[in-house]
Design a protein around this motif. Structure first.
Motif, PDB file in Angstrom:
ATOM      1  N   ILE A  33      -5.929   9.448   0.085  1.00 43.62           N
ATOM      2  CA  ILE A  33      -5.434   9.041  -1.231  1.00 43.62           C
ATOM      3  C   ILE A  33      -4.457   7.880  -1.087  1.00 43.62           C
ATOM      4  O   ILE A  33      -3.514   7.945  -0.292  1.00 43.62           O
ATOM      5  CB  ILE A  33      -4.735  10.218  -1.933  1.00 43.62           C
ATOM      6  N   SER A  34      -4.671   6.833  -1.860  1.00 39.26           N
ATOM      7  CA  SER A  34      -3.794   5.661  -1.764  1.00 39.26           C
ATOM      8  C   SER A  34      -3.900   4.819  -3.019  1.00 39.26           C
ATOM      9  O   SER A  34      -4.788   5.004  -3.859  1.00 39.26           O
ATOM     10  CB  SER A  34      -4.162   4.823  -0.539  1.00 39.26           C
ATOM     11  N   THR A  35      -2.997   3.855  -3.136  1.00 37.69           N
ATOM     12  CA  THR A  35      -3.045   2.869  -4.208  1.00 37.69           C
ATOM     13  C   THR A  35      -2.283   1.636  -3.737  1.00 37.69           C
ATOM     14  O   THR A  35      -1.779   1.601  -2.613  1.00 37.69           O
ATOM     15  CB  THR A  35      -2.449   3.425  -5.522  1.00 37.69           C
ATOM     16  N   THR A  91       0.830  -1.199   0.000  1.00 34.43           N
ATOM     17  CA  THR A  91       0.000   0.000   0.000  1.00 34.43           C
ATOM     18  C   THR A  91       0.868   1.253   0.000  1.00 34.43           C
ATOM     19  O   THR A  91       1.832   1.356   0.762  1.00 34.43           O
ATOM     20  CB  THR A  91      -0.924   0.027   1.233  1.00 34.43           C
ATOM     21  N   ILE A  92       0.517   2.210  -0.851  1.00 39.20           N
ATOM     22  CA  ILE A  92       1.184   3.504  -0.906  1.00 39.20           C
ATOM     23  C   ILE A  92       0.126   4.561  -0.594  1.00 39.20           C
ATOM     24  O   ILE A  92      -0.881   4.658  -1.311  1.00 39.20           O
ATOM     25  CB  ILE A  92       1.812   3.771  -2.297  1.00 39.20           C
ATOM     26  N   ALA A  93       0.313   5.337   0.463  1.00 41.40           N
ATOM     27  CA  ALA A  93      -0.712   6.285   0.901  1.00 41.40           C
ATOM     28  C   ALA A  93      -0.091   7.625   1.245  1.00 41.40           C
ATOM     29  O   ALA A  93       1.054   7.706   1.697  1.00 41.40           O
ATOM     30  CB  ALA A  93      -1.462   5.728   2.114  1.00 41.40           C
ATOM     31  N   THR A  97       4.129  13.739   2.867  1.00 39.89           N
ATOM     32  CA  THR A  97       4.851  12.504   3.163  1.00 39.89           C
ATOM     33  C   THR A  97       4.076  11.305   2.643  1.00 39.89           C
ATOM     34  O   THR A  97       2.842  11.282   2.691  1.00 39.89           O
ATOM     35  CB  THR A  97       5.063  12.361   4.682  1.00 39.89           C
ATOM     36  N   VAL A  98       4.788  10.307   2.143  1.00 40.46           N
ATOM     37  CA  VAL A  98       4.183   9.092   1.616  1.00 40.46           C
ATOM     38  C   VAL A  98       4.514   7.924   2.545  1.00 40.46           C
ATOM     39  O   VAL A  98       5.677   7.750   2.946  1.00 40.46           O
ATOM     40  CB  VAL A  98       4.701   8.781   0.199  1.00 40.46           C
ATOM     41  N   PHE A  99       3.485   7.137   2.884  1.00 40.45           N
ATOM     42  CA  PHE A  99       3.671   5.938   3.689  1.00 40.45           C
ATOM     43  C   PHE A  99       3.634   4.723   2.775  1.00 40.45           C
ATOM     44  O   PHE A  99       2.716   4.584   1.956  1.00 40.45           O
ATOM     45  CB  PHE A  99       2.575   5.804   4.751  1.00 40.45           C
ATOM     46  N   ILE A 100       4.616   3.843   2.907  1.00 37.77           N
ATOM     47  CA  ILE A 100       4.620   2.581   2.163  1.00 37.77           C
ATOM     48  C   ILE A 100       4.566   1.450   3.174  1.00 37.77           C
ATOM     49  O   ILE A 100       5.442   1.342   4.047  1.00 37.77           O
ATOM     50  CB  ILE A 100       5.870   2.421   1.278  1.00 37.77           C
ATOM     51  N   LYS A 133       7.507   2.335   5.796  1.00 43.27           N
ATOM     52  CA  LYS A 133       8.535   3.300   5.421  1.00 43.27           C
ATOM     53  C   LYS A 133       7.896   4.628   5.042  1.00 43.27           C
ATOM     54  O   LYS A 133       6.813   4.651   4.439  1.00 43.27           O
ATOM     55  CB  LYS A 133       9.353   2.761   4.240  1.00 43.27           C
ATOM     56  N   THR A 134       8.528   5.732   5.402  1.00 41.85           N
ATOM     57  CA  THR A 134       8.036   7.065   5.038  1.00 41.85           C
ATOM     58  C   THR A 134       9.084   7.761   4.189  1.00 41.85           C
ATOM     59  O   THR A 134      10.277   7.717   4.484  1.00 41.85           O
ATOM     60  CB  THR A 134       7.746   7.909   6.288  1.00 41.85           C
TER      61      THR A 134
END
Length: 442
Positions: free
Chosen positions: A71-73, A63-65, A93-96, A104-105
């Motif tokens: 918003i995510s995918t 997941t990428i949010a 910032t993006v959370f994986i 991971k950010t």
């Protein structure tokens, strides 16, 4: 639909009903091609690949949010992702995250390199190495988790934007692809009211020359993936009647965002006469929250399994499923959880009476929630609702222009699918008549 194991064999729900029928050799495929004018782009697109830091293998369904947004995918089967973000959200910032790995950010600006590979580190710990008291009864943990859905999941209705895809493969070759952007009118997790779905956009591509003399269609569309939400629809797998028919065991634990997760195996007990399920439940140890589930139908009776999933077939063919697998992932927002992604895979064989060799096909459908908001007074009217027995490939009448999806997030297609899309687009443009209708030969 409740399962009554005393009166009849277990039935599956509406997911993955396959329709098989002969196709005339001279039949042509007609596809509608409508040029659409998209709104001026107000978003940026970012791409990358998620991999395991040790093995370098691609991580599927990661997941990428975006932080402080909905918003995510998710990544595709090759670990690739594409994320569309409004231009006014550049400094975010993006959370994986991925099950069993450390979240991971990174800064959104770091994603501008389309060749970027993001490596995640594993975060799995054996239960014996964790200083916790493991419950003696795994079944009681499952029961408590199911009871807590009203407290731990969204208690308000939501309006979700989601991307849905279904594919058909003959052995390892893609032969059909249907995609859609849908609006899900999701009711609260404590409500018994069924979710509703509205179709926004859809498209398809089919190479009938690779389908032998068959037309394969998948009935149910987005509802196939939506009804896998075990916390919203537990009755399709776990009821008071079926829970005792499984054996539950603790396998290991994992830490996700510093939360301890129990991994509980469940398998159908021996001598149970019905076809049930087997798989794993990933449950937050402290709050008893189901964060993910991976399971499959325990096919003990091939003929009965065929009756569950095959609606029609040619007279000279014996069709039966060899594997039926499911996955559902949940996401968290402000200490509440909600449905985020699900995947269904059906693999089956077709044995012909007059042929030496059989045909092996697989059908996969998946849906990812890419955005959501609280639903305040927005209700669908009867005609706006998708039917639960919809055949998406009949509704999606052709591929549109490359900007068809506009600013909507989608799951990146596999490379082979992407090539098929480009090929069919060129055919449609070449053969379009009057700018609206194309006639293609298989």
């Amino acid at each position: 639909m409740k399962i009554n194991t005393t009166n009849h064999p277990i039935k599956s729900w509406v997911v993955l009903i396959v329709i098989l029928g002969t196709l005339g050799g001279s039949q042509k495929i007609k596809a509608s091609y409508n040029f659409q004018v998209e709104q001026q782009e107000v978003f940026n697109q970012y791409k990358g690949k998620i991999i395991d830091s040790n093995t370098k293998k691609e991580l599927v369904f990661a997941t990428i949010a975006i932080e402080n947004s909905n918003i995510s995918t998710v990544t595709n089967s090759e670990g690739d992702f594409s994320l569309k973000v409004p231009k006014n959200m550049e400094e975010v910032t993006v959370f994986i995250s991925f099950l069993g790995y450390k979240t991971k950010t990174i800064n959104l600006s770091d994603l501008k390199d389309t060749t970027l590979k993001i490596a995640l580190e594993t975060a799995v710990t054996a239960l014996s190495e964790v200083n916790i008291v493991v419950p003696n009864n795994a079944e009681l943990v499952v029961r408590e988790t199911l009871r807590n859905k009203g407290a731990n999941y969204f208690e308000f209705p939501t309006l979700m934007t989601a991307f849905y895809r279904e594919t058909i493969k003959k052995r390892k070759k893609n032969v059909s692809l249907s995609e859609a952007v849908v609006n899900i009118h999701k009711t609260s997790y404590s409500s018994k009211q069924t979710d509703a779905v509205e179709l926004y956009k859809a498209r398809k591509s089919t190479d009938y020359s690779k389908l032998d003399t068959l037309t394969l269609k998948l009935q149910g569309g987005p509802f196939n993936t939506l009804f896998i939400d075990l916390m919203k629809y537990p009755e399709y797998v776990f009821t008071e009647e079926t829970i005792p028919l499984y054996t539950y065991t603790f396998e290991r634990s994992a830490r996700i965002n510093e939360q301890l997760i129990y991994v509980i195996n469940f398998v159908q007990k021996e001598k149970t006469p019905n076809q049930l399920y087997k798989g794993q439940l990933f449950i937050d140890a402290k709050h008893k929250i189901l964060t993910s589930a991976i399971y499959e139908l325990n096919i003990t009776d091939r003929e009965n399994a065929a009756r569950m999933f095959v609606k029609r077939k040619p007279a000279k063919a014996n069709v039966y499923p060899t594997a039926v697998a499911y996955r559902v992932d949940y996401r968290e927002k402000d200490n509440k959880w909600y449905y985020g992604y699900s995947n269904v895979m059906l693999e089956f064989k077709i044995n012909w009476d007059d042929k030496w060799f059989n045909s092996v096909y697989s059908m996969t459908c998946e849906m990812a929630v890419t955005d959501w908001e609280k639903n305040i007074g927005k209700n669908l009217k009867g005609r706006e609702k998708l039917r639960k027995n919809i055949i998406l490939s009949d509704e999606a009448v052709g591929f549109s222009d490359p900007d068809f999806w506009g600013e909507y997030n989608i799951i990146e297609p596999e490379k082979s699918i992407e090539s098929a899309i480009k090929k069919i687009q060129k055919q449609i443009k070449k053969n379009k008549i009057g700018g609206t209708v194309a006639a293609l030969k298989p």
